[in-house]
Design a protein around this motif. Structure first.
Motif, PDB file in Angstrom:
ATOM      1  N   SER A  69      -7.801  14.326   2.240  1.00 41.12           N
ATOM      2  CA  SER A  69      -7.864  13.341   1.161  1.00 41.12           C
ATOM      3  C   SER A  69      -6.635  12.460   1.116  1.00 41.12           C
ATOM      4  CB  SER A  69      -8.027  14.045  -0.194  1.00 41.12           C
ATOM      5  OG  SER A  69      -9.303  14.632  -0.287  1.00 41.12           O
ATOM      6  N   VAL A  70      -6.828  11.269   0.586  1.00 41.62           N
ATOM      7  CA  VAL A  70      -5.728  10.317   0.430  1.00 41.62           C
ATOM      8  C   VAL A  70      -5.881   9.608  -0.914  1.00 41.62           C
ATOM      9  CG1 VAL A  70      -6.996   8.453   1.607  1.00 41.62           C
ATOM     10  CG2 VAL A  70      -4.507   8.359   1.486  1.00 41.62           C
ATOM     11  N   LEU A  71      -4.741   9.292  -1.499  1.00 44.74           N
ATOM     12  CA  LEU A  71      -4.721   8.466  -2.703  1.00 44.74           C
ATOM     13  C   LEU A  71      -3.998   7.177  -2.328  1.00 44.74           C
ATOM     14  CD1 LEU A  71      -5.671   8.922  -5.637  1.00 44.74           C
ATOM     15  CD2 LEU A  71      -3.307   9.482  -6.201  1.00 44.74           C
ATOM     16  N   MET A  72      -4.685   6.050  -2.480  1.00 45.07           N
ATOM     17  CA  MET A  72      -4.111   4.764  -2.065  1.00 45.07           C
ATOM     18  C   MET A  72      -3.785   3.935  -3.297  1.00 45.07           C
ATOM     19  SD  MET A  72      -6.729   3.821   1.082  1.00 45.07           S
ATOM     20  CE  MET A  72      -8.259   4.351   0.301  1.00 45.07           C
ATOM     21  N   ASP A  73      -2.497   3.648  -3.456  1.00 47.97           N
ATOM     22  CA  ASP A  73      -2.068   2.777  -4.549  1.00 47.97           C
ATOM     23  C   ASP A  73      -1.906   1.385  -3.940  1.00 47.97           C
ATOM     24  OD1 ASP A  73      -0.852   1.459  -6.594  1.00 47.97           O
ATOM     25  OD2 ASP A  73       0.749   2.934  -6.908  1.00 47.97           O
ATOM     26  N   LEU A  74      -2.864   0.509  -4.219  1.00 45.06           N
ATOM     27  CA  LEU A  74      -2.925  -0.775  -3.524  1.00 45.06           C
ATOM     28  C   LEU A  74      -2.661  -1.928  -4.480  1.00 45.06           C
ATOM     29  CD1 LEU A  74      -6.233  -0.056  -1.538  1.00 45.06           C
ATOM     30  CD2 LEU A  74      -3.887   0.256  -0.732  1.00 45.06           C
ATOM     31  N   THR A  75      -1.760  -2.817  -4.064  1.00 41.91           N
ATOM     32  CA  THR A  75      -1.556  -4.043  -4.826  1.00 41.91           C
ATOM     33  C   THR A  75      -2.397  -5.128  -4.173  1.00 41.91           C
ATOM     34  OG1 THR A  75       0.704  -3.328  -5.255  1.00 41.91           O
ATOM     35  CG2 THR A  75       0.181  -5.627  -5.728  1.00 41.91           C
ATOM     36  N   GLY A  76      -3.444  -5.551  -4.869  1.00 43.61           N
ATOM     37  CA  GLY A  76      -4.433  -6.452  -4.283  1.00 43.61           C
ATOM     38  C   GLY A  76      -3.934  -7.876  -4.154  1.00 43.61           C
ATOM     39  N   PRO A  77      -4.749  -8.743  -3.525  1.00 42.26           N
ATOM     40  CA  PRO A  77      -4.367 -10.144  -3.347  1.00 42.26           C
ATOM     41  C   PRO A  77      -4.150 -10.857  -4.678  1.00 42.26           C
ATOM     42  CG  PRO A  77      -6.579  -9.723  -2.456  1.00 42.26           C
ATOM     43  CD  PRO A  77      -6.046  -8.417  -2.917  1.00 42.26           C
ATOM     44  N   ASN A  78      -4.774 -10.328  -5.744  1.00 47.02           N
ATOM     45  CA  ASN A  78      -4.595 -10.933  -7.071  1.00 47.02           C
ATOM     46  C   ASN A  78      -3.356 -10.393  -7.790  1.00 47.02           C
ATOM     47  OD1 ASN A  78      -5.404  -8.357  -7.505  1.00 47.02           O
ATOM     48  ND2 ASN A  78      -7.294  -8.862  -8.630  1.00 47.02           N
ATOM     49  N   GLY A  79      -2.584  -9.524  -7.099  1.00 47.59           N
ATOM     50  CA  GLY A  79      -1.361  -8.992  -7.689  1.00 47.59           C
ATOM     51  C   GLY A  79      -1.573  -7.758  -8.548  1.00 47.59           C
ATOM     52  N   LEU A  80      -2.847  -7.358  -8.756  1.00 47.79           N
ATOM     53  CA  LEU A  80      -3.130  -6.206  -9.612  1.00 47.79           C
ATOM     54  C   LEU A  80      -3.117  -4.915  -8.785  1.00 47.79           C
ATOM     55  CD1 LEU A  80      -6.065  -7.601 -11.769  1.00 47.79           C
ATOM     56  CD2 LEU A  80      -3.648  -7.337 -12.415  1.00 47.79           C
ATOM     57  N   ARG A  81      -2.615  -3.850  -9.385  1.00 46.83           N
ATOM     58  CA  ARG A  81      -2.576  -2.559  -8.698  1.00 46.83           C
ATOM     59  C   ARG A  81      -3.838  -1.762  -9.001  1.00 46.83           C
ATOM     60  NH1 ARG A  81       2.966   0.355  -9.876  1.00 46.83           N
ATOM     61  NH2 ARG A  81       1.831   2.123  -9.009  1.00 46.83           N
ATOM     62  N   THR A  82      -4.415  -1.179  -7.942  1.00 40.98           N
ATOM     63  CA  THR A  82      -5.596  -0.338  -8.093  1.00 40.98           C
ATOM     64  C   THR A  82      -5.360   0.944  -7.315  1.00 40.98           C
ATOM     65  OG1 THR A  82      -6.992  -2.298  -8.173  1.00 40.98           O
ATOM     66  CG2 THR A  82      -8.098  -0.216  -7.765  1.00 40.98           C
ATOM     67  N   THR A  83      -5.722   2.076  -7.921  1.00 38.23           N
ATOM     68  CA  THR A  83      -5.600   3.345  -7.230  1.00 38.23           C
ATOM     69  C   THR A  83      -6.972   3.763  -6.728  1.00 38.23           C
ATOM     70  OG1 THR A  83      -3.890   3.913  -8.806  1.00 38.23           O
ATOM     71  CG2 THR A  83      -4.707   5.677  -7.429  1.00 38.23           C
ATOM     72  N   VAL A  84      -7.063   4.019  -5.418  1.00 38.59           N
ATOM     73  CA  VAL A  84      -8.325   4.426  -4.830  1.00 38.59           C
ATOM     74  C   VAL A  84      -8.138   5.786  -4.156  1.00 38.59           C
ATOM     75  CG1 VAL A  84     -10.131   3.840  -3.163  1.00 38.59           C
ATOM     76  CG2 VAL A  84      -8.946   2.015  -4.394  1.00 38.59           C
ATOM     77  N   GLY A  85      -8.930   6.770  -4.554  1.00 37.99           N
ATOM     78  CA  GLY A  85      -8.867   8.095  -3.942  1.00 37.99           C
ATOM     79  C   GLY A  85     -10.100   8.337  -3.110  1.00 37.99           C
ATOM     80  N   GLY A  86      -9.916   8.991  -1.960  1.00 40.37           N
ATOM     81  CA  GLY A  86     -11.086   9.268  -1.133  1.00 40.37           C
ATOM     82  C   GLY A  86     -10.839  10.392  -0.156  1.00 40.37           C
ATOM     83  N   ALA A 131       0.854  -1.190   0.000  1.00 44.38           N
ATOM     84  CA  ALA A 131       0.000   0.000   0.000  1.00 44.38           C
ATOM     85  C   ALA A 131       0.890   1.239   0.000  1.00 44.38           C
ATOM     86  CB  ALA A 131      -0.904   0.002   1.233  1.00 44.38           C
ATOM     87  N   ASP A 132       0.814   2.026  -1.052  1.00 43.76           N
ATOM     88  CA  ASP A 132       1.565   3.286  -1.110  1.00 43.76           C
ATOM     89  C   ASP A 132       0.564   4.429  -1.046  1.00 43.76           C
ATOM     90  OD1 ASP A 132       4.337   2.299  -1.550  1.00 43.76           O
ATOM     91  OD2 ASP A 132       3.349   1.354  -3.269  1.00 43.76           O
ATOM     92  N   LEU A 133       0.661   5.216   0.033  1.00 47.48           N
ATOM     93  CA  LEU A 133      -0.374   6.205   0.307  1.00 47.48           C
ATOM     94  C   LEU A 133       0.157   7.622   0.145  1.00 47.48           C
ATOM     95  CD1 LEU A 133      -2.044   4.638   3.489  1.00 47.48           C
ATOM     96  CD2 LEU A 133      -2.299   4.026   1.106  1.00 47.48           C
ATOM     97  N   THR A 134      -0.609   8.446  -0.537  1.00 46.99           N
ATOM     98  CA  THR A 134      -0.272   9.852  -0.700  1.00 46.99           C
ATOM     99  C   THR A 134      -1.300  10.684   0.058  1.00 46.99           C
ATOM    100  OG1 THR A 134       0.538   9.320  -2.899  1.00 46.99           O
ATOM    101  CG2 THR A 134       0.256  11.648  -2.385  1.00 46.99           C
ATOM    102  N   LEU A 135      -0.818  11.473   1.020  1.00 48.06           N
ATOM    103  CA  LEU A 135      -1.710  12.291   1.842  1.00 48.06           C
ATOM    104  C   LEU A 135      -1.740  13.722   1.320  1.00 48.06           C
ATOM    105  CD1 LEU A 135      -0.573  11.127   5.405  1.00 48.06           C
ATOM    106  CD2 LEU A 135      -2.372  10.175   3.954  1.00 48.06           C
TER     107      LEU A 135
END
Lengths: 303, 281
Positions: free
Chosen positions: B162-179, B99-103
């Motif tokens: 706000s945060v931007l979360m660059d997450l590498t999921g259990p399936n190995g795929l990267r997803t960026t989630v902002g909230g 998980a790489d998080l940008t605050l």
């Protein structure tokens, strides 16, 4: 859910219920849950409040290191014979100690009940548990009083706001004191009408209070404002029990709070720009606390 | 539970509290959504959206006031951050390996004192806002082998928390989630990969990514209808015609595993995520 204090008071008075019982009945209707289930849920919250008081009195530090240990100091001063006597007596002394305790546990990342918010979480347990102890009140009545406080808070949320960012500290500590004053009057055996006056009297004492947290943290002045707000709540409760009425009705006081909040400048609504946050000491603390270079520091913390 | 209330008498009550301008804005926004989704009955949908908004703006019960039970110090910077992490975890379908998080904004400036950093990681690890392990979440992450990092950056014109979360999921795929944490512990998920989204995590939701083509949405909604699952709100966006598209459908009931499997088999569908509510009293 009730939409005004007067509606809530009338519902309780006309059916010879406490405010708390009226709120619980309505909640059961709204949620479809049984009153027993609602009582158990509220009892759990009461238990979390008690735990927080215990932990705070033992002494905690905040995550930033800025605050902590004052609840313990207050509790020791109450016990120490021969030290300068505390002036306020009881339950004020314990109410202050408990409010500080819960607010310090909150700042130390401990478990609390937002009531109505995390920043104002010490006021309701401070008032309720200290008055409860001194009067020997059982848990079921304390739970009833929490429903009363919750009903009052819900009306405030509906007709104005409970957020410091929207209305300043009056919306958080002011609302908490109004809720706590109603709860205190109820467990002291006051009428719903007296609870209503306690709401108005407590709120009026804190109208206009700004939200000006040093470094943007829920510590200075928040923790000690929890403590001073219990004094306002207890004063309002005692006045109401003595039969003193608020000239301005509670619902109009709540409306006024919302209007004042809208007129407050943004610098005094949780932005850490004005007020105490802008004092030389406030600014120095902010600089020290936020000095770390985000990236370097956080990578260093990793693992 | 915030956002679960409402009912169709809701709009009438809300209309009194909202200015005409605000209502027009809502209906305008909604019309845009419906235009994209190709639906017609704007007025009916407007009523539903207004009811949903009332649920958000409103307190739904006494336990919203005496509660939530949470780890301090701040509902927005701590409890809300935990929920953002929980939402990120749910969106990638489980515990990320990285998980790489940008605050951004106030999150970047005050994260240390508020424990926003440990709260975000706690949520990504699946902890709830009242979990007393939150302050020690970094250690738990290490024990469970989840790597993480933090950085501060200006994410542009977004909410201060706000945060931007660059997450590498259990399936190995990267997803960026902002909230964003929008106050009182409430959150908004605003971005998933390149798509602008807008949901509060107060209800069950279905996130479907697919190749844009006629009929996909109709097939999803008719499947939901046969399963007796009611749609509360819906938003569809796409990268372009016939390109990758994303549908976020907020629901009054959870989707069964069987229904989800059926939706996955619709032609053009790439992935389907069923999201539980992450915000509840």
């Amino acid at each position: 859910m009730y939409t005004s204090i007067v509606e809530l008071t009338d519902a309780a008075t006309s059916r010879s219920l406490t405010i708390g019982a009226a709120v619980r009945e309505q909640e059961a209707l709204d949620s479809g849950e049984s009153q027993d289930a609602l009582n158990r849920k509220m009892q759990e919250r009461l238990a979390v409040m008690r735990d927080a008081v215990g932990r705070g009195l033992a002494g905690v530090r905040s995550r930033s290191g800025l605050t902590g240990g004052d609840a313990r100091r207050m509790a020791e001063a109450r016990r120490t014979a021969g030290a300068p006597m505390l002036i306020g007596g009881e339950p004020l002394g314990s109410a202050i100690a408990y409010a500080l305790a819960v607010a310090e546990v909150n700042a130390g990342m401990g478990r609390i009940v937002a009531a109505p918010t995390a920043g104002s979480c010490g006021i309701l347990p401070g008032v309720l548990l200290s008055v409860g102890e001194i009067r020997g009140i059982g848990d079921s009545e304390l739970v009833d009083a929490l429903f009363a406080a919750g009903g009052v808070g819900a009306v405030i949320a509906r007709s104005s706001t409970l957020a410091g960012a929207a209305g300043g500290c009056q919306a958080e500590c002011g609302a908490a004191a109004a809720m706590a004053a109603a709860a205190a009057v109820q467990i002291a055996g006051g009428t719903p009408e007296q609870c209503t006056n306690a709401v108005a009297l407590a709120f009026k004492g804190l109208l206009g209070l700004v939200c000006d947290p040093v470094a943007g943290l829920v510590e200075v002045p928040c923790i000690k404002r929890n403590a001073t707000s219990v004094a306002v709540a207890l004063a309002a409760a005692d006045m109401a029990l003595a039969g003193i009425r608020s000239v301005i009705p509670a619902d109009e006081v709540i409306q006024a709070m919302g209007a004042i909040g809208r007129e407050l400048p943004v610098s005094l609504r949780e932005t850490a720009i004005g007020g105490l946050a802008a004092t030389p000491t406030g600014k120095r603390i902010a600089t020290e606390i936020n000095a770390c270079d985000d990236q370097a520091e956080c990578h260093a913390q990793k693992g | 539970m915030p956002g679960s209330g409402g009912g169709l008498n809701g709009p009438m009550r809300l209309a009194r509290a909202l200015s005409c301008e605000a209502i027009c804005r809502i209906i305008g926004r909604l019309s845009e959504k419906l235009r994209v989704a190709g639906m017609a009955d704007v007025r009916h949908r407007a009523a539903i959206e207004l009811a949903a908004m009332e649920g958000q703006a409103d307190v739904n019960g006494v336990f919203d006031i005496i509660g939530p039970i949470m780890v301090g110090p701040s509902s927005s910077h701590t409890a809300g951050a935990v929920r953002l992490g929980l939402a990120g975890r749910a969106i990638v379908g489980g515990q990320p390996s990285r998980a790489d998080l940008t605050l951004h904004g106030s999150f970047a400036q005050t994260y240390r004192g508020h424990g926003t950093d440990v709260a975000l990681i706690a949520g990504i690890l699946g902890m709830r806002p009242d979990d007393e392990r939150i302050p020690g979440s970094f250690r738990v992450a290490c024990e469970q082998g989840m790597e993480f990092s933090f950085a501060g950056a200006d994410l542009g014109d977004v909410h201060p928390n706000s945060v931007l979360m660059d997450l590498t999921g259990p399936n190995g795929l990267r997803t960026t989630v902002g909230g964003s944490s929008v106050g009182g512990g409430n959150i908004l998920i605003t971005r998933i990969d390149r798509f602008d989204v807008d949901f509060a995590g107060t209800s069950h939701a279905l996130i479907a990514s697919y190749r844009d083509q006629p009929g996909v949405i109709a097939k999803i909604t008719s499947l939901l209808a046969t399963e007796d699952v009611n749609i509360a709100t819906m938003r569809v966006s796409r990268e372009g015609r016939r390109a990758r598209a994303l549908a976020i459908i907020e629901l009054d009931q959870p989707v069964s595993r069987e229904a989800r499997a059926l939706i996955t088999r619709i032609s053009g569908i790439e992935t389907v995520i069923a999201l539980p509510p992450v915000v509840s009293a």
